[in-house]
Design a protein around this motif. Structure first.
Motif, PDB file in Angstrom:
ATOM      1  N   GLY A  39     -21.262 -43.261 -47.176  1.00 40.55           N
ATOM      2  CA  GLY A  39     -21.443 -43.269 -48.627  1.00 40.55           C
ATOM      3  C   GLY A  39     -20.306 -42.593 -49.374  1.00 40.55           C
ATOM      4  N   ARG A  40     -19.665 -41.626 -48.733  1.00 41.78           N
ATOM      5  CA  ARG A  40     -18.543 -40.915 -49.349  1.00 41.78           C
ATOM      6  C   ARG A  40     -17.207 -41.620 -49.122  1.00 41.78           C
ATOM      7  NH1 ARG A  40     -19.562 -34.565 -47.594  1.00 41.78           N
ATOM      8  NH2 ARG A  40     -20.116 -33.851 -49.689  1.00 41.78           N
ATOM      9  N   GLY A  41     -17.196 -42.619 -48.263  1.00 40.71           N
ATOM     10  CA  GLY A  41     -15.954 -43.304 -47.947  1.00 40.71           C
ATOM     11  C   GLY A  41     -15.159 -42.647 -46.831  1.00 40.71           C
ATOM     12  N   GLN A  42     -15.770 -41.667 -46.156  1.00 39.65           N
ATOM     13  CA  GLN A  42     -15.092 -41.005 -45.038  1.00 39.65           C
ATOM     14  C   GLN A  42     -15.137 -41.852 -43.775  1.00 39.65           C
ATOM     15  OE1 GLN A  42     -17.579 -37.478 -45.204  1.00 39.65           O
ATOM     16  NE2 GLN A  42     -15.920 -36.253 -46.096  1.00 39.65           N
ATOM     17  N   LEU A  43     -16.168 -42.685 -43.664  1.00 37.77           N
ATOM     18  CA  LEU A  43     -16.315 -43.622 -42.556  1.00 37.77           C
ATOM     19  C   LEU A  43     -16.591 -45.003 -43.130  1.00 37.77           C
ATOM     20  CD1 LEU A  43     -18.674 -41.826 -39.964  1.00 37.77           C
ATOM     21  CD2 LEU A  43     -16.238 -42.289 -39.670  1.00 37.77           C
ATOM     22  N   SER A  44     -16.092 -46.040 -42.466  1.00 40.32           N
ATOM     23  CA  SER A  44     -16.446 -47.404 -42.847  1.00 40.32           C
ATOM     24  C   SER A  44     -17.644 -47.849 -42.015  1.00 40.32           C
ATOM     25  CB  SER A  44     -15.262 -48.347 -42.607  1.00 40.32           C
ATOM     26  OG  SER A  44     -14.994 -48.446 -41.208  1.00 40.32           O
ATOM     27  N   VAL A  45     -18.298 -48.914 -42.426  1.00 40.00           N
ATOM     28  CA  VAL A  45     -19.421 -49.448 -41.654  1.00 40.00           C
ATOM     29  C   VAL A  45     -18.978 -49.841 -40.249  1.00 40.00           C
ATOM     30  CG1 VAL A  45     -21.168 -51.257 -41.529  1.00 40.00           C
ATOM     31  CG2 VAL A  45     -20.673 -50.153 -43.723  1.00 40.00           C
ATOM     32  N   PRO A  46     -17.826 -50.542 -40.091  1.00 34.45           N
ATOM     33  CA  PRO A  46     -17.369 -50.861 -38.730  1.00 34.45           C
ATOM     34  C   PRO A  46     -17.082 -49.611 -37.885  1.00 34.45           C
ATOM     35  CG  PRO A  46     -16.273 -52.282 -40.314  1.00 34.45           C
ATOM     36  CD  PRO A  46     -17.003 -51.240 -41.106  1.00 34.45           C
ATOM     37  N   GLN A  47     -16.582 -48.548 -38.526  1.00 32.05           N
ATOM     38  CA  GLN A  47     -16.339 -47.314 -37.776  1.00 32.05           C
ATOM     39  C   GLN A  47     -17.647 -46.706 -37.282  1.00 32.05           C
ATOM     40  OE1 GLN A  47     -13.953 -45.292 -40.821  1.00 32.05           O
ATOM     41  NE2 GLN A  47     -12.203 -45.252 -39.412  1.00 32.05           N
ATOM     42  N   LEU A  48     -18.679 -46.742 -38.109  1.00 34.93           N
ATOM     43  CA  LEU A  48     -19.979 -46.233 -37.665  1.00 34.93           C
ATOM     44  C   LEU A  48     -20.504 -47.072 -36.507  1.00 34.93           C
ATOM     45  CD1 LEU A  48     -22.916 -44.805 -39.603  1.00 34.93           C
ATOM     46  CD2 LEU A  48     -23.367 -46.732 -38.095  1.00 34.93           C
ATOM     47  N   GLN A  49     -20.340 -48.379 -36.593  1.00 38.57           N
ATOM     48  CA  GLN A  49     -20.772 -49.239 -35.502  1.00 38.57           C
ATOM     49  C   GLN A  49     -20.008 -48.902 -34.223  1.00 38.57           C
ATOM     50  OE1 GLN A  49     -20.529 -53.426 -36.307  1.00 38.57           O
ATOM     51  NE2 GLN A  49     -21.709 -53.977 -34.478  1.00 38.57           N
ATOM     52  N   GLY A  50     -18.713 -48.589 -34.364  1.00 34.61           N
ATOM     53  CA  GLY A  50     -17.912 -48.212 -33.200  1.00 34.61           C
ATOM     54  C   GLY A  50     -18.403 -46.919 -32.568  1.00 34.61           C
ATOM     55  N   ILE A  51     -18.822 -45.965 -33.403  1.00 32.45           N
ATOM     56  CA  ILE A  51     -19.360 -44.703 -32.890  1.00 32.45           C
ATOM     57  C   ILE A  51     -20.637 -44.974 -32.099  1.00 32.45           C
ATOM     58  CG2 ILE A  51     -20.420 -42.506 -33.558  1.00 32.45           C
ATOM     59  CD1 ILE A  51     -18.513 -42.541 -36.014  1.00 32.45           C
ATOM     60  N   LEU A  52     -21.507 -45.823 -32.647  1.00 27.41           N
ATOM     61  CA  LEU A  52     -22.756 -46.172 -31.966  1.00 27.41           C
ATOM     62  C   LEU A  52     -22.473 -46.833 -30.625  1.00 27.41           C
ATOM     63  CD1 LEU A  52     -25.888 -46.505 -32.026  1.00 27.41           C
ATOM     64  CD2 LEU A  52     -25.505 -48.671 -33.221  1.00 27.41           C
ATOM     65  N   GLU A  53     -21.537 -47.784 -30.622  1.00 28.53           N
ATOM     66  CA  GLU A  53     -21.250 -48.541 -29.411  1.00 28.53           C
ATOM     67  C   GLU A  53     -20.497 -47.721 -28.371  1.00 28.53           C
ATOM     68  OE1 GLU A  53     -19.217 -51.951 -30.898  1.00 28.53           O
ATOM     69  OE2 GLU A  53     -21.060 -52.960 -31.560  1.00 28.53           O
ATOM     70  N   ALA A  54     -19.881 -46.605 -28.780  1.00 26.18           N
ATOM     71  CA  ALA A  54     -19.164 -45.752 -27.825  1.00 26.18           C
ATOM     72  C   ALA A  54     -20.126 -45.079 -26.850  1.00 26.18           C
ATOM     73  CB  ALA A  54     -18.348 -44.711 -28.564  1.00 26.18           C
ATOM     74  N   ARG A  55     -21.367 -44.829 -27.290  1.00 23.83           N
ATOM     75  CA  ARG A  55     -22.408 -44.217 -26.442  1.00 23.83           C
ATOM     76  C   ARG A  55     -21.911 -42.919 -25.811  1.00 23.83           C
ATOM     77  NH1 ARG A  55     -23.677 -49.978 -23.520  1.00 23.83           N
ATOM     78  NH2 ARG A  55     -24.516 -51.021 -25.362  1.00 23.83           N
ATOM     79  N   ASP A  56     -21.295 -42.105 -26.638  1.00 26.06           N
ATOM     80  CA  ASP A  56     -20.704 -40.858 -26.164  1.00 26.06           C
ATOM     81  C   ASP A  56     -20.782 -39.836 -27.294  1.00 26.06           C
ATOM     82  OD1 ASP A  56     -19.211 -38.777 -25.177  1.00 26.06           O
ATOM     83  OD2 ASP A  56     -17.386 -39.935 -24.833  1.00 26.06           O
TER      84      ASP A  56
END
Length: 301
Positions: free
Chosen positions: A238-255
């Motif tokens: 919401g603040r623009g610090q992360l993009s939606v694709p970046q959040l998806q990448g964090i989820l998919e990293a599973r780490d």
């Protein structure tokens, strides 16, 4: 022993400096919500040593509007079980000035377990916008929300990111390191993740309007600090610090190490609001009810 009755109680509490569960034995002078509740039950003079099982082990600083727990209470055979109403009143009296209150009590079957029989848990995270300092909040909101300097958040992006979290998936990236990290499966099913407008507890009376937002999450169970990490990531979107694709990448990293530093939401804005059970899991059998009526000369809902 028919003098022994299993009880399930629902309670609410404000922030506790040691969290919901018992404080470690080596930390003298500190008490969690469970310690205070067991002390209050002990003043009822049960014959057994009471051990409380709490449904949701909220962290230090987290609030609960509806947590639940169960315990076995054994009285002398010449004394009937406490009615639900008397038990609630007695426990609240014994809790004294502690910011913990029992809201309801039920007699439940012997195999009922407050933690493992829970079907879902709902957490709400409250955010206030445009607050440069905590002193600008109403006193009723002090330490009960996450106050942000931001006057606006990109709610559309936050909702898009929240939708990515819903479903059954590996939430390893959204859990904090703990002693049981290698024991508990990171696979969780998130049923609800919403971002909706909220309000101040005194919105009708405060001298100025403060924008509030509430993030709601529902699942059968959560990983350690999962809700606060999901909230922090969504606010970062919401603040623009992360993009939606970046959040998806964090989820998919599973780490857990893939989760960005410094964005975890603080404990003070988090509320446990519901713990739901199947009605059939909480109902006494007809035979059990008749036996208790015969042996104690007393029946209750």
């Amino acid at each position: 022993d028919k003098g022994k009755v299993r009880r399930q109680s629902r309670c609410s509490y404000d922030q506790n400096e040691r969290g919901a569960v018992k404080a470690p034995s080596n930390q003298l002078g500190w008490k969690g919500v469970q310690d205070h509740l067991e002390d209050a039950i002990g003043k009822l003079k049960p014959l057994n040593t009471v051990s409380l099982s709490v449904s949701s082990r909220t962290d230090t600083g987290v609030n609960a509007l509806s947590n639940s727990a169960h315990f076995d209470l054994q009285r002398r055979k010449d004394k009937p079980p406490f009615t639900a109403e008397i038990l609630v009143e007695a426990l609240n009296f014994n809790l004294g000035a502690e910011q913990i209150r029992i809201t309801r009590a039920h007699r439940v079957p012997d195999d009922f377990h407050a933690r493992f029989r829970a079907q879902s848990r709902t957490y709400v995270y409250r955010i206030a916008l445009g607050i440069s300092h905590n002193s600008k909040l109403p006193l009723t909101e002090s330490d009960l929300c996450w106050n942000l300097r931001d006057k606006k958040l990109d709610v559309g992006a936050m909702r898009e990111a929240a939708a990515l979290l819903v479903g059954t998936q590996d939430f390893s990236s959204f859990r904090a390191v703990s002693s049981d990290i290698h024991i508990i499966s990171p696979l969780k099913t998130l049923d609800v993740a919403t971002v909706e407008p909220g309000s101040s507890f005194v919105s009708a009376h405060f001298h100025r309007e403060i924008p509030f937002w509430e993030l709601t999450f529902t699942a059968r169970s959560f990983l350690y600090k999962q809700v606060r990490r999901m909230t922090g990531a969504l606010v970062a979107v919401g603040r623009g610090q992360l993009s939606v694709p970046q959040l998806q990448g964090i989820l998919e990293a599973r780490d857990s190490l893939s989760y960005p530093r410094g964005i975890v939401a603080p404990a003070r804005g988090l509320f446990l609001t519901r713990v739901d059970y199947k009605e059939t899991d909480m109902q006494l059998s007809q035979q059990t009810s008749e036996e208790q009526f015969t042996s104690n000369g007393n029946s209750e809902d």
